[in-house]
Design a protein around this motif. Structure first.
Motif, PDB file in Angstrom:
ATOM      1  N   LYS A 104       0.842  -1.203   0.000  1.00  0.00           N
ATOM      2  CA  LYS A 104       0.000   0.000   0.000  1.00  0.00           C
ATOM      3  C   LYS A 104       0.880   1.256   0.000  1.00  0.00           C
ATOM      4  CE  LYS A 104      -2.169  -1.164   3.826  1.00  0.00           C
ATOM      5  NZ  LYS A 104      -1.509  -2.456   4.122  1.00  0.00           N
ATOM      6  N   SER A 105       1.859   1.255   0.898  1.00  0.00           N
ATOM      7  CA  SER A 105       2.740   2.429   0.965  1.00  0.00           C
ATOM      8  C   SER A 105       3.664   2.500  -0.248  1.00  0.00           C
ATOM      9  CB  SER A 105       3.570   2.396   2.246  1.00  0.00           C
ATOM     10  OG  SER A 105       2.706   2.411   3.361  1.00  0.00           O
ATOM     11  N   ALA A 106       3.992   1.328  -0.826  1.00  0.00           N
ATOM     12  CA  ALA A 106       4.859   1.334  -2.023  1.00  0.00           C
ATOM     13  C   ALA A 106       4.207   2.148  -3.142  1.00  0.00           C
ATOM     14  CB  ALA A 106       5.123  -0.098  -2.483  1.00  0.00           C
ATOM     15  N   ILE A 107       2.874   2.089  -3.208  1.00  0.00           N
ATOM     16  CA  ILE A 107       2.166   2.886  -4.221  1.00  0.00           C
ATOM     17  C   ILE A 107       2.438   4.367  -3.982  1.00  0.00           C
ATOM     18  CG2 ILE A 107      -0.115   3.529  -5.109  1.00  0.00           C
ATOM     19  CD1 ILE A 107      -1.042   0.673  -4.303  1.00  0.00           C
ATOM     20  N   SER A 108       2.446   4.741  -2.696  1.00  0.00           N
ATOM     21  CA  SER A 108       2.680   6.161  -2.397  1.00  0.00           C
ATOM     22  C   SER A 108       4.095   6.578  -2.779  1.00  0.00           C
ATOM     23  CB  SER A 108       2.409   6.453  -0.917  1.00  0.00           C
ATOM     24  OG  SER A 108       3.453   5.970  -0.114  1.00  0.00           O
ATOM     25  N   TYR A 109       5.062   5.642  -2.686  1.00  0.00           N
ATOM     26  CA  TYR A 109       6.435   5.997  -3.064  1.00  0.00           C
ATOM     27  C   TYR A 109       6.556   6.191  -4.580  1.00  0.00           C
ATOM     28  CZ  TYR A 109       7.955   5.516   1.706  1.00  0.00           C
ATOM     29  OH  TYR A 109       8.094   5.719   3.060  1.00  0.00           O
ATOM     30  N   VAL A 110       5.760   5.452  -5.337  1.00  0.00           N
ATOM     31  CA  VAL A 110       5.749   5.682  -6.795  1.00  0.00           C
ATOM     32  C   VAL A 110       5.137   7.054  -7.080  1.00  0.00           C
ATOM     33  CG1 VAL A 110       4.833   4.885  -9.003  1.00  0.00           C
ATOM     34  CG2 VAL A 110       5.621   3.222  -7.306  1.00  0.00           C
ATOM     35  N   LEU A 111       4.035   7.334  -6.401  1.00  0.00           N
ATOM     36  CA  LEU A 111       3.416   8.665  -6.585  1.00  0.00           C
ATOM     37  C   LEU A 111       4.399   9.760  -6.185  1.00  0.00           C
ATOM     38  CD1 LEU A 111      -0.124   7.775  -5.183  1.00  0.00           C
ATOM     39  CD2 LEU A 111       0.404   8.386  -7.551  1.00  0.00           C
ATOM     40  N   GLN A 112       5.206   9.459  -5.175  1.00  0.00           N
ATOM     41  CA  GLN A 112       6.187  10.453  -4.721  1.00  0.00           C
ATOM     42  C   GLN A 112       7.280  10.678  -5.774  1.00  0.00           C
ATOM     43  OE1 GLN A 112       6.986   9.984  -0.535  1.00  0.00           O
ATOM     44  NE2 GLN A 112       8.852  11.198  -0.716  1.00  0.00           N
ATOM     45  N   VAL A 113       7.598   9.634  -6.542  1.00  0.00           N
ATOM     46  CA  VAL A 113       8.549   9.821  -7.652  1.00  0.00           C
ATOM     47  C   VAL A 113       7.966  10.827  -8.645  1.00  0.00           C
ATOM     48  CG1 VAL A 113       9.611   8.706  -9.657  1.00  0.00           C
ATOM     49  CG2 VAL A 113       9.640   7.555  -7.428  1.00  0.00           C
ATOM     50  N   PHE A 114       6.696  10.636  -8.991  1.00  0.00           N
ATOM     51  CA  PHE A 114       6.044  11.579  -9.924  1.00  0.00           C
ATOM     52  C   PHE A 114       5.994  12.981  -9.311  1.00  0.00           C
ATOM     53  CE2 PHE A 114       4.017   7.625 -11.647  1.00  0.00           C
ATOM     54  CZ  PHE A 114       4.518   7.725 -12.932  1.00  0.00           C
ATOM     55  N   GLN A 115       5.657  13.043  -8.025  1.00  0.00           N
ATOM     56  CA  GLN A 115       5.588  14.343  -7.353  1.00  0.00           C
ATOM     57  C   GLN A 115       6.958  15.028  -7.378  1.00  0.00           C
ATOM     58  OE1 GLN A 115       5.897  14.482  -3.070  1.00  0.00           O
ATOM     59  NE2 GLN A 115       3.963  15.601  -2.916  1.00  0.00           N
ATOM     60  N   SER A 116       7.995  14.257  -7.093  1.00  0.00           N
ATOM     61  CA  SER A 116       9.355  14.824  -7.087  1.00  0.00           C
ATOM     62  C   SER A 116       9.729  15.359  -8.463  1.00  0.00           C
ATOM     63  CB  SER A 116      10.369  13.750  -6.664  1.00  0.00           C
ATOM     64  OG  SER A 116      10.073  13.298  -5.376  1.00  0.00           O
ATOM     65  N   VAL A 117       9.376  14.610  -9.495  1.00  0.00           N
ATOM     66  CA  VAL A 117       9.656  15.076 -10.866  1.00  0.00           C
ATOM     67  C   VAL A 117       8.918  16.392 -11.109  1.00  0.00           C
ATOM     68  CG1 VAL A 117       9.279  14.543 -13.316  1.00  0.00           C
ATOM     69  CG2 VAL A 117      10.154  12.774 -11.772  1.00  0.00           C
ATOM     70  N   GLY A 118       7.682  16.462 -10.661  1.00  0.00           N
ATOM     71  CA  GLY A 118       6.906  17.705 -10.808  1.00  0.00           C
ATOM     72  C   GLY A 118       7.522  18.858 -10.032  1.00  0.00           C
ATOM     73  N   ARG A 119       8.234  18.527  -8.955  1.00  0.00           N
ATOM     74  CA  ARG A 119       8.862  19.562  -8.134  1.00  0.00           C
ATOM     75  C   ARG A 119      10.287  19.864  -8.594  1.00  0.00           C
ATOM     76  NH1 ARG A 119       6.395  18.115  -2.082  1.00  0.00           N
ATOM     77  NH2 ARG A 119       4.246  18.553  -2.685  1.00  0.00           N
ATOM     78  N   GLY A 120      10.655  19.304  -9.739  1.00  0.00           N
ATOM     79  CA  GLY A 120      11.934  19.678 -10.354  1.00  0.00           C
ATOM     80  C   GLY A 120      13.100  18.772 -10.023  1.00  0.00           C
TER      81      GLY A 120
END
Lengths: 370, 162
Positions: free
Chosen positions: A36-52
């Motif tokens: 469940k949390s692993a999904i959030s870490y993938v989303l965090q990769v996308f978020q990080s890319v969005g944050r530069g």
């Protein structure tokens, strides 16, 4: 709205797909370690890319390859519906014997089925420059290209997509780290919510009317809540103070000294305000939002979040708490399961699973299997 | 939940009724924090057991509390009266019995809606005074109880719309 996320070869997630089309709020349930949390870490990769953040080694580590299988690329795909168009972003990483470091294997952004750019290893094709001419250039294999792509205006799909990624909220709050102190303003809350003071400052700085929303929510939960203010305590430094009032008596409390649950109420208030004021529909992932809350508050807390995201944006939460789980229904509850640590995670909505009798008892007894 | 102001607890018979109630309370016209859905009882007889054991005493103590028993009528016309006779007379004005004439699964099949969507539609009907879904053959029998309940809860449950 996030419609689909596809993950392959990342930790326990292999050929894993989560479809959230037309689901404004959803719940992930399952035993510890199912991903469940692993999904959030993938989303965090996308978020990080969005944050530069575009250095691959700041996004992915070699241990993230499922069972160390580095001969197969890690692949992420995300599909988001924004401003009447479907955005699809693909990002794949590989780790070969010759490269020794993880690098970008493939990257592509499509809008309404049309590629904005595509990339194979270092080679990028800009496909929106001209209908007849493609522009090509190379980038470092160890950098994700999306953050460095030139945008033309605020209507540019690149700007819209990056802003959406940037504003994603991914929360697994640690109240002891939420001090309320701030040295700057931001619209980018951290996963542990330790920068809540800075986020609050950023939100109120940009959308002052957000105060009204937060105030309204906090008064409902804490009838003696009077107001909050960011006091200047030094050059560029502020500290969040919360004031309570009973009859004519006032009490000021440092945000840091609120209880863990009260800090989470505050965080919820800020999230609810953000859903109302951010320009693009907000996506929020909240890992176990019921943590730190009294059992009488869990239901209200979840219902408030679900209702806030009903008309705009989307929220995905995880939970092991029966009261939180019961505030969702079969079509928006996803059950994750895996047989053992060597097998990948499976996922299915409860509406496609036969649960006999009471859901919570079935979960307690481990009766549900995929 | 503030026990000293008007508030509602919903006690659903089973998981399907719980999901209908979830849809109802997710309606944006419902005032936050005045209604809470409790865990499913596991059958209508258990609804009555829980009501009697857990709620009667509390309802006598807190006169702002309202209880909605959400049950399946299983096609039984006597179910409503069978339940009503078990409710102490001094609480009858604050206890309401609603449910699908057969069971929620039949309503789901008939309306092609999820349980949650059924609940949302029922809340919207109440809020907009149009009672469209409440007129469904599997729900129409609730009308007298619904009218009694509307008078009692509408002033504090729904946002006032101009």
């Amino acid at each position: 709205m996030l419609q689909r996320i596809y993950i392959n070869n990342f930790r326990c997630l292999e050929n894993f797909e989560l479809t959230l089309k037309d689901i404004p709020s959803a719940l992930l349930i399952g035993k510890n370690g199912v991903g469940k949390s692993a999904i959030s870490y993938v989303l965090q990769v996308f978020q990080s890319v969005g944050r530069g953040i575009n250095r691959v080694n700041q996004l992915i580590e070699p241990k993230d390859f499922s069972r160390g299988r580095s001969d197969v690329p890690i692949r992420f795909e995300i599909e988001v519906f924004l401003k009447y168009k479907l955005y699809k972003y693909i990002l794949a990483f590989d780790l070969t014997e010759e490269s020794t470091k993880i690098r970008v294997f493939e990257e592509q952004l499509l809008v309404a089925g049309n590629p904005i750019y595509s990339r194979k290893k270092a080679q990028i094709n800009l496909e929106y420059i001209s209908q007849n001419h493609e522009a090509q250039f190379s980038v470092d294999w160890y950098l994700v290209a999306l953050p460095i792509m030139q945008e033309i205006s605020q209507n540019d799909p690149l700007h819209i997509f990056r802003t959406w990624l940037d504003h994603m909220i991914i929360l697994a709050p640690i109240p002891s780290l939420m001090t309320g102190e701030s040295n700057q303003e931001t619209l980018e809350p951290k996963r542990n919510a330790s920068n809540i003071g800075e986020w609050l400052s950023g939100l109120l700085g940009r959308y002052p009317a957000a105060y009204r929303e937060i105030d309204k929510y906090l008064r409902e939960i804490m009838p003696d809540f009077e107001d909050f203010r960011n006091e200047i305590i030094g050059k560029n430094s502020k500290n969040l103070l919360v004031q309570f009032k009973v009859n004519d008596a006032y009490l000021n409390i440092d945000f840091e000294d609120l209880s863990d649950g009260e800090k989470c109420f505050f965080l919820c208030g800020v999230v609810l305000a953000a859903t109302k004021f951010y320009e693009l529909p907000l996506f929020c992932f909240w890992d176990e939002p019921d943590n730190y809350l009294s059992i009488s508050e869990v239901g209200h807390f979840i219902v408030s979040l679900r209702r806030s995201f009903k008309n705009s944006g989307q929220i995905l939460v995880t939970s092991h708490n029966s009261e939180a789980i019961q505030k969702f229904s079969d079509e928006n509850t996803f059950f994750l399961d895996r047989k053992n640590h060597l097998e990948p995670t499976l996922i299915r909505p409860l509406s496609q699973i036969s649960v006999s009798g009471d859901l919570i008892n079935s979960l307690i007894c481990g009766y549900i299997e995929l | 939940m503030n026990r000293y102001i008007d508030h509602i607890f919903v006690l659903p018979e089973d998981d399907a009724n719980r999901q209908i109630a979830n849809g109802f309370i997710n309606d944006s016209n419902i005032i936050r924090r005045v209604i809470q859905v409790l865990s499913p009882a596991g059958g209508w007889t258990h609804v009555m057991d829980i009501f009697t054991k857990n709620h009667v005493k509390e309802m006598r103590k807190f006169d702002k509390q309202i209880l909605v028993l959400l049950i399946d009528f299983d096609g039984r016309q006597d179910r409503l009266n069978n339940i009503r006779v078990q409710i102490p007379s001094e609480l009858i004005d604050r206890v309401f019995i609603l449910g699908v004439q057969s069971n929620p699964e039949q309503l789901k099949t008939s309306t092609h809606k999820s349980f949650e969507a059924i609940g949302e539609a029922l809340a919207q009907d109440c809020s907009e005074n149009n009672n469209q879904l409440w007129q469904h053959p599997l729900l129409i029998h609730n009308q007298p109880e619904l009218e009694r309940m509307t008078q009692s809860v509408k002033p504090f449950l729904f946002r006032q719309t101009s």
